[in-house]
Design an enzyme around this catalytic site. Structure first.
Site, short mmCIF file in Angstrom:
data_model
loop_
_atom_site.label_atom_id
_atom_site.label_comp_id
_atom_site.label_asym_id
_atom_site.label_seq_id
_atom_site.Cartn_x
_atom_site.Cartn_y
_atom_site.Cartn_z
CE LYS A 156 -4.20 0.72 2.16
NZ LYS A 156 -5.26 0.65 1.15
N1 PPE Z 1 -7.72 -2.46 -3.00
C1 PPE Z 1 -7.26 -1.20 -2.85
C2 PPE Z 1 -6.62 -0.55 -4.01
C3 PPE Z 1 -7.39 -0.55 -1.63
O1 PPE Z 1 -6.93 0.68 -1.49
C4 PPE Z 1 -8.04 -1.20 -0.55
C5 PPE Z 1 -8.22 -0.51 0.77
C6 PPE Z 1 -8.50 -2.52 -0.75
C7 PPE Z 1 -8.31 -3.12 -1.98
C8 PPE Z 1 -9.13 -3.33 0.36
O2 PPE Z 1 -8.17 -3.67 1.32
P1 PPE Z 1 -8.57 -3.94 2.83
O3 PPE Z 1 -8.91 -2.63 3.45
O4 PPE Z 1 -7.36 -4.57 3.42
O5 PPE Z 1 -9.74 -4.87 2.80
N2 PPE Z 1 -8.45 0.89 0.68
C9 PPE Z 1 -8.27 1.69 1.87
C10 PPE Z 1 -8.14 3.16 1.56
C11 PPE Z 1 -9.30 3.87 0.98
C12 PPE Z 1 -9.04 5.37 0.80
O6 PPE Z 1 -9.77 6.02 0.02
O7 PPE Z 1 -8.15 5.93 1.47
C13 PPE Z 1 -9.34 1.37 2.92
O8 PPE Z 1 -10.38 0.80 2.61
O9 PPE Z 1 -9.10 1.70 4.08
#
Ligand code: PPE
Length: 303
Positions: A156
């Site tokens: 990330k």
């Molecule tokens: N893909 C991406 C690209 C992504 O950023 C997230 C989380 C996910 C999948 C899901 O990952 P998880 O949270 O581990 O289930 N995105 C984070 C940031 C959003 C933002 O706008 O800032 C979040 O959901 O916290």
């Protein structure tokens, strides 16, 4: 976003307004930071942070992948996140840790550049709107390809989110709620901040990590919960046309939780409203994070 009280910065709680960075910060110029998004929920036994160590471990993996030296251990970050919630008198909310190259020198090579780690928390409602959670959202397959092998899809990294921003802005400008991005091979990858699930003939599909999507913690949670509930859950690539023919589609993420998709590129999905598997996933997820489920109590970190 309303101002909070304190932000944790390298071991200290500093007043919200004082948690600033210099305009010559390395991360501002080159996107050289790694971050997380975590949610804390109100439960009958008090505030619980969902899968906190898993998120902090992923922060460490992201930092290692980018060779950004992290000064704080998973345990220290875990304690700090709880401290931030308490200092801001939050019994639920969104937690944002970030570690990034700050000052000490510019130029792409981060030589003698300080790494700053901070954790903030605030209230964050439904990421894709309350209406989206209830009735489903409208998405558009993005003209922007997911960055894939051009960087590190499993990390990330702050800079990589320009790819998400381009797709998101494009979709919202065109009147949609969210974008679905295709990966390097042209198969479906993920949303701009969520993983994707497709239901067809009662089977639940989600792209494998090799599609270039993030190893989402909510993705893992939903795969586990639906699997335990008797659904067949498979990690399998699918294409744009499979989206159009799906019985159900949903997006998952810490911020988005489980959000139904009711339309892709102006084509209704299923009956054009959230289907039974999506509803089940939403209910199981809500039960779990609010401390009402019998299983997986270990995923809740109580304060
Ligand atoms: N893909 C991406 C690209 C992504 O950023 C997230 C989380 C996910 C999948 C899901 O990952 P998880 O949270 O581990 O289930 N995105 C984070 C940031 C959003 C933002 O706008 O800032 C979040 O959901 O916290």
């Amino acid at each position: 976003m309303a101002d909070g009280k304190f932000i944790w910065r390298d071991g200290q709680l500093v007043p919200w307004g004082d948690a600033t960075v210099h305009v010559l910060s390395h991360a501002l110029h080159y996107g050289s930071g790694v971050f997380e998004g975590i949610r804390a929920y109100r439960t009958e036994k008090g505030t619980a942070v969902f899968r906190l160590p898993d998120h902090m471990r992923r922060l460490h993996r992201s930092a290692e992948a980018c060779r950004i030296p992290l000064e704080w251990t998973v345990e220290q970050l875990r304690a700090a996140a709880k401290e931030v919630l308490a200092a801001n008198e939050l019994d639920s909310g969104y937690i944002r840790p970030i570690a990034f190259y700050e000052t000490g020198g510019l130029g792409v090579l981060p030589r003698n550049v300080r790494v700053v780690t901070m954790i903030a928390a605030w209230q964050w409602g439904a990421y894709l709107g309350d209406d989206g959670v209830r009735h489903g959202i409208r998405v558009k397959v993005s003209p922007w390809q997911r960055f894939g092998r051009a960087t590190l899809p499993q990390a990330k990294v702050t800079g990589a989110y320009i790819n998400s921003m381009l797709a998101k802005v494009d979709a919202v400008q065109a009147g949609y709620d969210e974008a679905i991005m295709l990966g390097n091979e042209g198969t479906v990858c993920e949303g701009t901040g969520e993983n994707i699930f497709l239901v067809k003939g009662g089977v639940v599909h989600t792209p494998p990590l090799s599609a270039g999507c993030l190893d989402g913690i909510t993705r893992d949670t939903v795969m586990t919960l639906l699997g335990e509930d008797g659904y067949r859950v498979v990690e399998q690539d699918f294409g744009r046309e499979d989206l159009y023919q799906a019985d159900e589609l949903m997006l998952t993420g810490t911020a988005a939780e489980v959000t139904p998709v009711r339309e892709v590129d102006d084509r209704p999905i299923g009956k054009g409203r959230p289907g039974p598997v999506t509803r089940r996933a939403q209910a199981l997820y809500a039960e779990l994070v609010s401390g009402r489920a019998d299983e997986h109590g270990g995923w809740l970190d109580y304060i």
